[in-house]
Design an enzyme around this catalytic site. Structure first.
Site, PDB file in Angstrom:
ATOM      1  N   HIS A 191       0.819  -1.215   0.000  1.00 36.47           N
ATOM      2  CA  HIS A 191       0.000   0.000   0.000  1.00 36.47           C
ATOM      3  C   HIS A 191       0.852   1.265   0.000  1.00 36.47           C
ATOM      4  O   HIS A 191       0.437   2.287   0.537  1.00 36.47           O
ATOM      5  CB  HIS A 191      -0.945   0.034   1.211  1.00 36.47           C
ATOM      6  N   ARG A 192       2.059   1.153  -0.527  1.00 39.37           N
ATOM      7  CA  ARG A 192       2.988   2.301  -0.559  1.00 39.37           C
ATOM      8  C   ARG A 192       3.399   2.763   0.849  1.00 39.37           C
ATOM      9  O   ARG A 192       3.841   3.889   1.043  1.00 39.37           O
ATOM     10  CB  ARG A 192       2.399   3.490  -1.339  1.00 39.37           C
TER      11      ARG A 192
END
Ligand SMILES: Cc1cc2nc3c(=O)[nH]c(=O)nc-3n(C[C@H](O)[C@H](O)[C@H](O)COP(=O)(O)O)c2cc1C
Length: 214
Positions: A191-192
């Site tokens: 999710h970065r």
């Protein structure tokens, strides 16, 4: 025509970088990561982007090969009269960035550069293949030349001239050492939510570790 890259998207899933997994010494962690990058079979894991800044404050960046490192700093070799050399003379601050895609890892190193000793440059120069040693004499790095033939003709002349002897290191070619003040280790995350641990050298010389938001 605008080219879209929005569909190039990769989730980083390989791992985490947590405070309790790292030691106090950033050089040891760098050594560990570089060994792991080598072990994955990456081509030239010692390749990095070196960024410099001109006296007018204009940045420039190019790929380079790291040739050695220890607790004193990170060494690379180049021409002492090319563009980067001129920029380092005007402003010794520089940054190195390594990207090891198969490990989803980046390392960013920032600090101050200086030339290594002549003896160290000689040692490295003399370890190179003869063709490259002569190539260092041929190139007036970053200058404009009319065509490729001028390089090949000069290299051929020098190959004949030095057929029975070894060339000395050109005085305009040698090493620089970047003495780091920060070394940041980046591990891609889902999710970065990447992990970023930055080692920052305090005035007394001790390294402190700080986590940065991705
Ligand atoms: C993977 C890779 C590694 C390179 N390694 C070096 C190097 O170690 N030393 C060097 O002078 N140039 C190296 N180069 C060439 C530099 O990117 C650059 O073209 C050259 O140093 C001139 O830069 P300057 O005009 O900013 O001085 C490398 C290029 C690539 C693509």
């Amino acid at each position: 025509m605008t080219q879209q890259m929005a569909d190039i998207r990769k989730e980083y899933r390989r791992g985490h970088l947590l405070e309790d997994e790292v030691g106090p010494d950033p050089f040891a962690l760098f050594a560990d990561w570089l060994e792991q990058a080598k072990a994955t079979g990456l081509v030239e894991p010692n390749a990095m982007t070196l960024a410099t800044v001109s006296g007018e404050g204009h940045p420039s960046a190019r790929m380079m090969l790291l040739k050695s490192f220890d607790t004193q700093g990170f060494e690379f070799y180049t021409n002492y009269t090319g563009r980067k050399a001129g920029e380092l003379a005007a402003n010794p601050w520089a940054a190195m960035t390594f990207w090891w895609p198969s490990l989803e890892r980046q390392v960013r190193i920032e600090g101050v550069t200086g030339k290594v000793s002549a003896a160290e440059s000689d040692d490295y120069y003399n370890s190179r293949p003869k063709g490259s040693r002569l190539g260092a004499w041929v190139s007036h790095q970053s200058s404009i030349i009319p065509n490729r033939s001028v390089l090949e003709a000069r290299h051929a002349e020098l190959t004949t001239e030095y057929a029975d002897r070894e060339p000395e290191r050109p005085p305009f070619w040698g090493g620089y050492r970047l003495t780091p003040v920060t070394i940041e280790f980046w591990q891609g995350g889902v999710h970065r939510l990447h992990d970023r641990l930055r080692y920052r050298r305090e005035d007394g010389g001790a390294w402190i570790i700080e986590r940065l938001s991705p």
